[in-house]
Design an enzyme around this catalytic site. Sequence first.
Site, short mmCIF file in Angstrom:
data_model
loop_
_atom_site.label_atom_id
_atom_site.label_comp_id
_atom_site.label_asym_id
_atom_site.label_seq_id
_atom_site.Cartn_x
_atom_site.Cartn_y
_atom_site.Cartn_z
N HIS A 43 0.86 -1.19 0.00
CA HIS A 43 0.00 0.00 0.00
C HIS A 43 0.89 1.24 0.00
CE1 HIS A 43 -3.95 1.92 1.62
NE2 HIS A 43 -3.22 2.83 1.01
N GLU A 70 -2.62 -1.72 -3.16
CA GLU A 70 -3.70 -0.95 -2.57
C GLU A 70 -3.36 0.54 -2.61
OE1 GLU A 70 -5.14 -4.09 0.91
OE2 GLU A 70 -4.04 -2.27 1.45
N HIS A 191 -8.04 -5.76 7.54
CA HIS A 191 -7.82 -4.70 8.52
C HIS A 191 -8.08 -5.25 9.92
CE1 HIS A 191 -6.79 -0.41 8.95
NE2 HIS A 191 -7.33 -0.57 10.15
#
Length: 238
Positions: A43, A70, A191
Amino acid sequence: MTKLSVNINKIATLRNARGGNIPNIVQAARDIERFGGQGITVHPRPDERHIKYQDVKDLSPVLETEFNIEGNPITKFINLVLEVKPAQVTLVPDAEDAITSNAGWDTIAYKELLTEIISEFKSQGIRTSIFVDPVEKMIEGAKVAGADRIELYTEDFARKYEAGDREAAAAPYAKAATLAHNIGLEINAGHDLSLDNIQYFKENVPHVAEVSIGHALIAESLYLGMEETIKRYLNFLK
């Protein structure tokens, strides 16, 4: 089996804290694959405080498993994805100064933006996932925008699970995953998933194709070792 994609951002955070190239990001990713990881997630953020844009380019030609990138689809991010052409891109609406992702997309308000970006990525053969909360209209909006998958934002699950309300933690995610499956979307999740809660999530939320886990997995590896930690996740995800 639900696939395990390992987010290696925190390995990059450790490297950046000292400078230099220890730990080596590419070698770490290759080792994760060797230990059984079924994908690598990164990410990159605009300030490059962990994964750097060059890391993404260095990783792409050497990975043997699925590469998932991401990020918030700002121009720099879009250009990177189109250059690297990963197997999957996950669109996340995080602000530039966010410590970590903290909300899913409003797929209704951002319908035109998401539709345009998804169309461009899919034209290049890149599977596209949208980070969403377990909210019916947001999942339906992801379908309308053309997404292949959703990634369910699981912080609320993890928080309620830790508080002891396991059924309430899983219920909205099970409902969301069932809806997504029924309208033709595949389901990812991520998450705050960890060794403590992943088995319950797997057993109570159907149709999950892939989980992306970084912070907890890297932290757990400090005690268990990376290979053993990955082995335990894979056992829970069977």
